[in-house]
Design an enzyme around this catalytic site. Structure first.
Site, short mmCIF file in Angstrom:
data_model
loop_
_atom_site.label_atom_id
_atom_site.label_comp_id
_atom_site.label_asym_id
_atom_site.label_seq_id
_atom_site.Cartn_x
_atom_site.Cartn_y
_atom_site.Cartn_z
N ASP A 135 7.19 -4.54 5.28
CA ASP A 135 6.37 -3.33 5.37
C ASP A 135 4.88 -3.59 5.26
O ASP A 135 4.08 -2.87 5.85
CB ASP A 135 6.82 -2.28 4.35
CG ASP A 135 6.95 -2.81 2.93
OD1 ASP A 135 6.57 -3.97 2.67
OD2 ASP A 135 7.44 -2.06 2.07
N ASP A 153 5.00 -4.72 -7.99
CA ASP A 153 6.45 -4.56 -7.87
C ASP A 153 7.29 -5.46 -8.76
O ASP A 153 8.31 -5.04 -9.29
CB ASP A 153 6.93 -4.74 -6.43
CG ASP A 153 6.40 -3.67 -5.49
OD1 ASP A 153 5.97 -2.61 -5.99
OD2 ASP A 153 6.39 -3.88 -4.27
#
Length: 886
Positions: free
Chosen positions: A73, A483
């Site tokens: 992404d 993350d």
């Protein structure tokens, strides 16, 4: 994992519909004349993490065996390398001004001419991404690209990015491609192999679904548009356009359309289910079935119900083939694949089943009946059809010890990419929010034996990097990552055993160590609940949580005193705070605004610095009080990073700014009382320090900057008087404005933060820094070599070599030689450089592993090719001496 990082420093580039064919991706702001910058050879690698982000798409070529691609992404695209079983990055050439092109919304591998591959790129459809999307095309499997800019944006990191593929090549006439656009821009077509594009104006539905129409940022309120294109190859012949084309649309009432005349006209498929979005449409032309995975939401995080349907292309009959009743779903379906060797075999994923785990379903009778990857034996105990082996990426356990029915490691989450190798029914790969998993004994599922799931992710590095530190002792690299928190790397070539734990931050925003006591480390970060600050007294190997001051809502920035006696923290939700000891209680700092970036002096433990909105602040009492400096001319915004030089009190470098105001690099030698702007640096976004060059009295400077009209990574060995660009146009990595640091122990080594390509580090070929490679190293003393083949397959193999200095004197460089007996060829070497002439191989050190103390060893590995036999070399030479073999 959640990938919604917004860049704080963006250089806008005017975008338009440019259908030109530039020879390669490069920075768009090239100088009018060559800049007087020295050139130097650098070797670039990743500090190995292996994965770390969402992989929403995996694409196998259906004509050529072992040709596969993955899209991420925000971190570019990758090609599978079968010989080494690794992924090769393909978009590192994306430059600073077009950083959004590292977001890949779709990939298509040409089913007629496998050398061709296409990528639809762009990260955000709202104003966060300053440039429009583009379609990249390559005739050499992604080694080089040509680009066509589009008149609209694409969203590789937008909601709905796991649906697809939006980009498709006609399997009968590969000059024809289709692209589904977001934002109400409709369906687009190219008839000249992706060079030019035009809208299919008669396509009847541009999409209606947005995740959250009320979102004023434009992120969740964007129309997700046209989400996939699938050809029925049986309705065409080679050289003529395929007649039947299916298109998925983000519209819960009208999700699937079809053309039966090669795109001349379109109609909604009659009888289709409503109330869902069609995430994937996969066609089995052998049996005449279009399989569709439905979810009530666009993903990749949400989805509360779903269905699987089979559409008979000859009769128009719809059949609900869902493996469970709708009332029993708490997830949507997305991952969807057909076994091309056995087309009646279909698999699908419950992509949004976060707890207790994702689910994978398999049918061998075209969806008539299904089995699950796991089921309950007696709740909460599970019976798994698989075993998990994450020994190659051990942090995938997250250091967790969950209660049943949760397990660690999990099968995954956000599992929208699922593909069975079209040439090998035993191989399957699927993407998760953190990695690529795969198996190579999948058909054991059907016999009742357990198949093995392992990470298949080496080479795919997809972390967003917020901060970096390279202490003078201990681990060479500490990282703060989005993350997955961050890692302590003791060996850059190996995946660390675990990310930071106790506590786990979802994202680490800042870290620091005490310059005079590098065992003392602090980090701050974001998490849903619990403390946002943690400390270590063993160089980051183990951690304990601090206590938050009232109101803290995130990580912010943090600074450690030079001796580790105190800390200053600037978290969101409250003002700047300071503490003595390890954060059991905090006090509010005065004289400095909330949200300031904070750093410490690297000599005086009571001196701290801050910056906010054009003002520099100084504390001389350990962070209790700050005073605004009289310095003027600094950047007015908050896109600034600064650091104090180790070893010299009050020596501060500040980088940052924006193109509409002050922008560049500033230096202070009086603790920020005054700053001097470096005239030769047009723009700068980071600053870091490393080991001084041989004969230099000042540490080496590193920056991500624009100098002489050129954007790049630069190094100065003379206090900023002159600069060398050390990267090249093939190694740009999009946006590199997060952090940079040199290594205080290895001259020339630099660590670069990327926004989706992990931690990149470079080593120099320069021999003048005391850490480079001797062109003809001649170490003295005895040597021992251990040569081990660690993996071998048809036509290829992998080997590890350990070279030991068994003499009494240290080496400052080495060159090891041997001769292959059976015509083997070395294809790729890591941790060394190599040449091969005929059967003779020479492997030399790189800059960082030139020094080998007496009694110590150095290792490297390589992959190679062989045929017939693969006899190990029996003799190794180091200069003019023969080494003992171990």
């Amino acid at each position: 994992m959640r990938r919604t990082r917004i860049l704080t420093a963006v250089l806008a580039l005017a975008a338009g519909l440019l259908a030109g064919t530039p020879p390669a991706l490069a920075a768009a702001d090239a100088p009018a004349a060559p800049a007087p910058l020295a050139a130097e050879s650098y070797t670039w690698r990743n500090a190995r993490i292996d994965g770390g982000g969402f992989v929403p798409g995996i694409v196998f070529n259906r004509k050529e065996k072992n040709l596969a691609y993955a899209r991420t992404d925000i971190g570019g695209a990758y090609r599978w390398q079968e010989s080494s079983r690794t992924w090769t990055p393909l978009l590192d050439s994306v430059g600073w001004n077009e950083w959004g092109h590292t977001g890949v919304v779709s990939l298509a591998s040409d089913p007629v001419a496998p050398d061709k591959v296409f990528a639809a790129v762009g990260t955000y459809t709202n104003g966060w991404d300053p440039t429009n999307g583009a379609v990249l095309r390559s005739a050499d499997r992604g080694a080089s690209w040509q680009k066509t800019d589009l008149p609209f944006k694409l969203g590789g990191n937008m909601p709905g990015r796991g649906m697809g593929e939006r980009l498709a090549v006609d399997p009968n006439k590969d000059s024809v491609l289709y692209l589904g656009a977001p934002s109400g821009k409709g369906l687009w077509r190219s008839t000249d192999s992706g060079v030019t594009w035009s809208q299919v104006t008669n396509f009847p539905n541009v999409g209606t679904y947005a995740q959250d129409p009320s979102d004023t940022s434009g992120y969740a309120s964007d129309n997700q548009g046209i989400v996939w294109v699938t050809f029925d190859e049986s309705t065409g012949t080679a050289g003529s356009a395929t007649k039947t084309i299916y298109v998925g649309v983000a519209d819960q009432g009208n999700a699937v359309y079809r053309s039966t005349d090669a795109g001349a006209t379109w109609s909604r498929l009659a009888g289709q289910p409503t109330g869902y979005l069609a995430h994937k449409g996969v066609l089995d032309a052998v049996n005449g079935y279009l399989y569709i995975a439905y979810s009530d939401k666009g993903g990749p995080y949400d989805g509360g119900k779903g269905r699987l349907y089979r559409y008979a292309t000859a009769t128009g009959t719809w059949t609900d083939i869902s493996p469970v009743a709708e009332a029993d779903t708490y997830y949507g379906f997305s991952g969807l694949t057909v076994d091309r060797q056995h087309p009646g075999t279909v698999m699908a994923t419950a992509y949004s089943s976060w707890w207790p785990d994702t689910q994978i379903f398999r049918s061998t009778n075209s969806g008539g009946t299904w089995t699950k990857a796991w089921d309950y034996s007696s709740y909460p105990d599970r019976d798994n059809r698989y075993t998990m082996d994450v020994s190659s990426v051990p942090w995938l356990t997250w250091g967790a010890n969950p209660s049943p029915p949760e397990q660690t490691p999990k099968l995954g989450w956000m599992t929208e990419a699922l593909e069975i190798d079209p040439f090998n029914s035993d191989r399957m790969m699927y993407g998760t929010g953190a990695t690529v998993y795969g198996t190579e004994d999948l058909t054991k599922w059907d016999s009742g034996a357990k198949f093995t799931v392992r990470p298949m992710v080496q080479g795919l590095e997809e972390t967003a990097v917020n901060d970096l530190a390279s202490p003078p002792s201990g681990a060479p690299l500490l990282s703060a990552l989005g993350d997955i928190g961050g890692f302590r790397h003791t060996d850059l070539t190996k995946v660390p055993a675990m990310m930071y734990t106790s506590p786990n931050f979802t994202t680490t925003t800042s870290l620091d160590y005490a310059e005079k006591d590098p065992n003392t480390v602090v980090r701050v970060g974001d998490q849903d609940s619990g403390p946002h600050v943690a400390f270590s007294t063993d160089n980051g190997a183990n951690w304990f949580a601090g206590t938050d001051p009232s109101g803290v809502s995130g990580g912010g920035t943090v600074a450690a005193a030079a001796d580790g006696s105190r800390f200053v923290w600037s978290p969101p939700g409250t003002g700047v705070q300071y503490t003595t000891g390890f954060g059991s209680s905090w006090s509010a700092s005065t004289g400095i605004p909330a949200g300031a970036v904070v750093e410490s002096d690297r000599v005086d433990p009571k001196t701290f610095y801050g910056f906010k909105s054009g003002k520099f602040y100084v504390s001389s009492d350990g962070g209790a009080t700050f005073t605004a400096s009289a310095a003027t001319g600094l950047p007015s915004g908050d896109s600034v990073r600064f650091k104090a030089l180790p070893g010299t009190k009050g020596d501060v470098w500040l980088a940052g700014g924006a193109s509409d105001g002050a922008y560049g690099l500033w230096h202070s030698t009086d603790s920020g009382a005054t700053f001097t702007k470096l005239s030769g640096v047009e723009q700068a976004d980071t600053i870091g320090f490393g080991k001084a060059a041989a004969g230099a009295s000042y540490q080496t400077l590193y920056t991500s900057a624009k100098i002489g009209g050129v954007r790049g990574i630069f190094r100065s060995t003379d206090k900023g008087a002159s600069w060398t660009r050390i990267n090249d146009d093939a190694h740009q990595w999009g946006w590199t404005g997060g952090a940079i640091t040199g290594d205080p122990r290895v001259y020339g080594r630099v660590y670069v933060a990327t926004n989706g390509r992990g931690v990149v580090y470079g080593d120099t070929s320069d021999t003048g820094g005391g850490g480079g490679t001797d062109p003809t190293p001649t170490p003295t003393g005895a040597c021992t070599v251990t040569y081990k083949v660690t993996n071998q397959w048809s036509g290829g193999f992998q080997a590890d070599v350990q070279l030991t200095n068994s003499g009494s004197s240290a080496w400052t460089g080495w060159s090891l030689g041997w001769t292959f007996a059976d015509g083997q060829k070395v294809s790729q070497v890591w941790n060394a450089e190599h040449t091969q002439t005929g059967a003779a191989v020479t492997v030399k050190n790189v800059g960082w592993n030139a020094g080998v103390a007496a009694g110590s060893s150095v290792g490297f590995g390589f992959t190679g090719s062989w045929s017939g036999t693969n006899t190990k070399p029996t003799a190794f030479t180091l200069g003019d001496r023969t080494c003992t073999t171990g």
